[in-house]
Design a protein around this motif. Sequence first.
Motif, PDB file in Angstrom:
ATOM      1  N   GLN A  16       0.823  -1.207   0.000  1.00 30.40           N
ATOM      2  CA  GLN A  16       0.000   0.000   0.000  1.00 30.40           C
ATOM      3  C   GLN A  16       0.863   1.265   0.000  1.00 30.40           C
ATOM      4  O   GLN A  16       0.595   2.209  -0.739  1.00 30.40           O
ATOM      5  N   THR A  17       1.897   1.271   0.811  1.00 30.45           N
ATOM      6  CA  THR A  17       2.769   2.443   0.911  1.00 30.45           C
ATOM      7  C   THR A  17       3.427   2.762  -0.424  1.00 30.45           C
ATOM      8  O   THR A  17       3.412   3.917  -0.887  1.00 30.45           O
ATOM      9  N   ILE A  18       3.991   1.760  -1.070  1.00 26.06           N
ATOM     10  CA  ILE A  18       4.695   1.996  -2.333  1.00 26.06           C
ATOM     11  C   ILE A  18       3.727   2.415  -3.427  1.00 26.06           C
ATOM     12  O   ILE A  18       4.033   3.297  -4.238  1.00 26.06           O
ATOM     13  N   LEU A  19       2.550   1.803  -3.471  1.00 22.01           N
ATOM     14  CA  LEU A  19       1.581   2.178  -4.501  1.00 22.01           C
ATOM     15  C   LEU A  19       1.140   3.627  -4.338  1.00 22.01           C
ATOM     16  O   LEU A  19       0.972   4.348  -5.326  1.00 22.01           O
ATOM     17  N   PHE A  20       0.975   4.080  -3.105  1.00 21.42           N
ATOM     18  CA  PHE A  20       0.612   5.475  -2.893  1.00 21.42           C
ATOM     19  C   PHE A  20       1.745   6.414  -3.304  1.00 21.42           C
ATOM     20  O   PHE A  20       1.497   7.504  -3.818  1.00 21.42           O
ATOM     21  N   TRP A  80       3.574   4.356 -14.963  1.00 22.73           N
ATOM     22  CA  TRP A  80       3.232   4.854 -16.296  1.00 22.73           C
ATOM     23  C   TRP A  80       1.793   5.344 -16.344  1.00 22.73           C
ATOM     24  O   TRP A  80       1.485   6.300 -17.069  1.00 22.73           O
ATOM     25  N   SER A  81       0.901   4.708 -15.572  1.00 19.33           N
ATOM     26  CA  SER A  81      -0.489   5.164 -15.572  1.00 19.33           C
ATOM     27  C   SER A  81      -0.605   6.561 -14.970  1.00 19.33           C
ATOM     28  O   SER A  81      -1.394   7.398 -15.442  1.00 19.33           O
ATOM     29  N   PHE A  82       0.199   6.844 -13.952  1.00 20.16           N
ATOM     30  CA  PHE A  82       0.142   8.171 -13.333  1.00 20.16           C
ATOM     31  C   PHE A  82       0.862   9.208 -14.187  1.00 20.16           C
ATOM     32  O   PHE A  82       0.555  10.406 -14.113  1.00 20.16           O
ATOM     33  N   ILE A  83       1.836   8.766 -14.989  1.00 15.77           N
ATOM     34  CA  ILE A  83       2.453   9.687 -15.949  1.00 15.77           C
ATOM     35  C   ILE A  83       1.418  10.135 -16.980  1.00 15.77           C
ATOM     36  O   ILE A  83       1.328  11.322 -17.314  1.00 15.77           O
ATOM     37  N   ILE A  84       0.622   9.180 -17.477  1.00 17.85           N
ATOM     38  CA  ILE A  84      -0.443   9.529 -18.424  1.00 17.85           C
ATOM     39  C   ILE A  84      -1.416  10.514 -17.785  1.00 17.85           C
ATOM     40  O   ILE A  84      -1.805  11.512 -18.393  1.00 17.85           O
ATOM     41  N   LEU A  85      -1.783  10.229 -16.549  1.00 17.74           N
ATOM     42  CA  LEU A  85      -2.693  11.128 -15.836  1.00 17.74           C
ATOM     43  C   LEU A  85      -2.062  12.509 -15.662  1.00 17.74           C
ATOM     44  O   LEU A  85      -2.732  13.538 -15.854  1.00 17.74           O
ATOM     45  N   GLY A  86      -0.776  12.549 -15.323  1.00 21.89           N
ATOM     46  CA  GLY A  86      -0.086  13.820 -15.150  1.00 21.89           C
ATOM     47  C   GLY A  86      -0.011  14.627 -16.430  1.00 21.89           C
ATOM     48  O   GLY A  86       0.017  15.861 -16.398  1.00 21.89           O
ATOM     49  N   LEU A  87       0.014  13.937 -17.565  1.00 23.01           N
ATOM     50  CA  LEU A  87       0.067  14.628 -18.854  1.00 23.01           C
ATOM     51  C   LEU A  87      -1.300  15.139 -19.300  1.00 23.01           C
ATOM     52  O   LEU A  87      -1.378  16.073 -20.110  1.00 23.01           O
ATOM     53  N   LEU A  88      -2.363  14.535 -18.781  1.00 20.76           N
ATOM     54  CA  LEU A  88      -3.693  14.856 -19.279  1.00 20.76           C
ATOM     55  C   LEU A  88      -4.453  15.878 -18.435  1.00 20.76           C
ATOM     56  O   LEU A  88      -5.202  16.693 -18.984  1.00 20.76           O
ATOM     57  N   VAL A  89      -4.293  15.824 -17.124  1.00 16.38           N
ATOM     58  CA  VAL A  89      -5.086  16.722 -16.277  1.00 16.38           C
ATOM     59  C   VAL A  89      -4.402  18.081 -16.151  1.00 16.38           C
ATOM     60  O   VAL A  89      -3.238  18.249 -16.522  1.00 16.38           O
ATOM     61  N   ARG A  90      -5.121  19.046 -15.590  1.00 12.90           N
ATOM     62  CA  ARG A  90      -4.672  20.432 -15.644  1.00 12.90           C
ATOM     63  C   ARG A  90      -3.821  20.870 -14.465  1.00 12.90           C
ATOM     64  O   ARG A  90      -3.117  21.875 -14.565  1.00 12.90           O
ATOM     65  N   ASN A  93      -2.834  19.068  -8.175  1.00 10.76           N
ATOM     66  CA  ASN A  93      -3.835  18.643  -7.192  1.00 10.76           C
ATOM     67  C   ASN A  93      -4.857  17.698  -7.803  1.00 10.76           C
ATOM     68  O   ASN A  93      -5.348  16.777  -7.133  1.00 10.76           O
ATOM     69  N   ALA A  94      -5.182  17.918  -9.074  1.00 10.21           N
ATOM     70  CA  ALA A  94      -6.105  17.013  -9.757  1.00 10.21           C
ATOM     71  C   ALA A  94      -5.479  15.632  -9.920  1.00 10.21           C
ATOM     72  O   ALA A  94      -6.159  14.607  -9.781  1.00 10.21           O
ATOM     73  N   VAL A  95      -4.185  15.590 -10.221  1.00 14.30           N
ATOM     74  CA  VAL A  95      -3.480  14.309 -10.305  1.00 14.30           C
ATOM     75  C   VAL A  95      -3.591  13.555  -8.985  1.00 14.30           C
ATOM     76  O   VAL A  95      -3.915  12.361  -8.942  1.00 14.30           O
ATOM     77  N   MET A  96      -3.339  14.267  -7.893  1.00 15.94           N
ATOM     78  CA  MET A  96      -3.389  13.646  -6.583  1.00 15.94           C
ATOM     79  C   MET A  96      -4.788  13.144  -6.253  1.00 15.94           C
ATOM     80  O   MET A  96      -4.972  12.014  -5.784  1.00 15.94           O
ATOM     81  N   GLY A  97      -5.795  13.967  -6.511  1.00 17.14           N
ATOM     82  CA  GLY A  97      -7.160  13.592  -6.168  1.00 17.14           C
ATOM     83  C   GLY A  97      -7.658  12.391  -6.955  1.00 17.14           C
ATOM     84  O   GLY A  97      -8.223  11.454  -6.383  1.00 17.14           O
ATOM     85  N   ILE A  98      -7.451  12.399  -8.273  1.00 14.87           N
ATOM     86  CA  ILE A  98      -7.918  11.295  -9.108  1.00 14.87           C
ATOM     87  C   ILE A  98      -7.172  10.009  -8.763  1.00 14.87           C
ATOM     88  O   ILE A  98      -7.762   8.925  -8.695  1.00 14.87           O
ATOM     89  N   SER A  99      -5.872  10.120  -8.539  1.00 16.66           N
ATOM     90  CA  SER A  99      -5.069   8.931  -8.211  1.00 16.66           C
ATOM     91  C   SER A  99      -5.539   8.284  -6.915  1.00 16.66           C
ATOM     92  O   SER A  99      -5.647   7.052  -6.818  1.00 16.66           O
ATOM     93  N   MET A 100      -5.827   9.093  -5.917  1.00 15.16           N
ATOM     94  CA  MET A 100      -6.297   8.547  -4.644  1.00 15.16           C
ATOM     95  C   MET A 100      -7.659   7.888  -4.795  1.00 15.16           C
ATOM     96  O   MET A 100      -7.934   6.858  -4.156  1.00 15.16           O
ATOM     97  N   LEU A 101      -8.522   8.442  -5.642  1.00 20.30           N
ATOM     98  CA  LEU A 101      -9.826   7.830  -5.875  1.00 20.30           C
ATOM     99  C   LEU A 101      -9.693   6.443  -6.493  1.00 20.30           C
ATOM    100  O   LEU A 101     -10.552   5.581  -6.284  1.00 20.30           O
ATOM    101  N   VAL A 102      -8.626   6.225  -7.259  1.00 19.57           N
ATOM    102  CA  VAL A 102      -8.396   4.921  -7.878  1.00 19.57           C
ATOM    103  C   VAL A 102      -7.724   3.959  -6.897  1.00 19.57           C
ATOM    104  O   VAL A 102      -8.136   2.801  -6.744  1.00 19.57           O
ATOM    105  N   LEU A 103      -6.694   4.439  -6.207  1.00 19.71           N
ATOM    106  CA  LEU A 103      -5.901   3.547  -5.366  1.00 19.71           C
ATOM    107  C   LEU A 103      -6.575   3.179  -4.046  1.00 19.71           C
ATOM    108  O   LEU A 103      -6.379   2.071  -3.534  1.00 19.71           O
ATOM    109  N   MET A 104      -7.344   4.076  -3.482  1.00 18.85           N
ATOM    110  CA  MET A 104      -7.979   3.773  -2.199  1.00 18.85           C
ATOM    111  C   MET A 104      -8.870   2.537  -2.273  1.00 18.85           C
ATOM    112  O   MET A 104      -8.730   1.615  -1.461  1.00 18.85           O
TER     113      MET A 104
END
Length: 268
Positions: A82-86, A170-180, A183-194
């Motif tokens: 869990q720690t590493i994935l976050f 790589w999935s979070f890199i794609i997200l980082g390239l697409l969102v504005r 903070n949006a990267v952090m929020g969306i990522s947590m919604l997926v990983l939690m």
Amino acid sequence: MTTTLRDAVALTDRPPRPSALSTTLTFGWRALLKIKHVPEQLFDVLVSPVIFTLMFTYLFGGALAGSTQAYVQFLLPGILVQTILFVTIYTGYTLNNDISKGVFDRFRSLPIWRPSPVVGALLGDTVRYTIAAVITIALGLLLGFRPGGGVLGVVLEVVLLLVFAFALSWSFIILGLLVRSPNAVMGISMLVLMPLTFASNVFVDPATMPSGLRAFVEVNPVSHLVTAERGLMAGDPDGTEILWVLAASVVLTAVLGPIAMRIYRTKT
């Protein structure tokens, strides 16, 4: 002075173009320097595993396993996952931060191997993952965790986890390239990983869950990863689960890596 400048400008031989390896390592070093100059970036890496390990061990250990020492044997490999994935979220977060500051455009204008800023950042973040793993394991040892697989089992477990984390990033890199925004990267990522981490076998045995939830947990990739980690740390490696994790890592990298680089090249 004027003559020196004129002679420098008049040079016809250009320096050799840097290799892909050298530029990748340079950007990896840049990622480490960012940690050096902004050490608060390590706050989550240092604090999160401590909080989660202590909280779940002492709040639920007695109720779930009869004792905190028995529960930490079950819990620690899952908490490590869990720690590493976050922590992998920060790969996309820092990339998006570079984009918002204009550094992204400067990198793309340099005569370097195009993927090197991204791959170098991933290599640098591997150090962050390793620090988080060492802290979690050290705390577990203090709480009474004893890996049956010994030092070799722990090392292999960490290596397997780093391989999967590299692929997942790589999935979070794609997200980082697409969102504005970062903070949006952090929020969306947590919604997926939690949901993926909590609806897994990290904290409890799936056998006690309702059938519908148990079916999800059994196909959850986090559960496969945790099972492989537990086997390695216990000295009883599950070859099927280890192969599953390695295969998933290869597929994630092979599929998401080219997509991320295509977005990176074409992003305006």
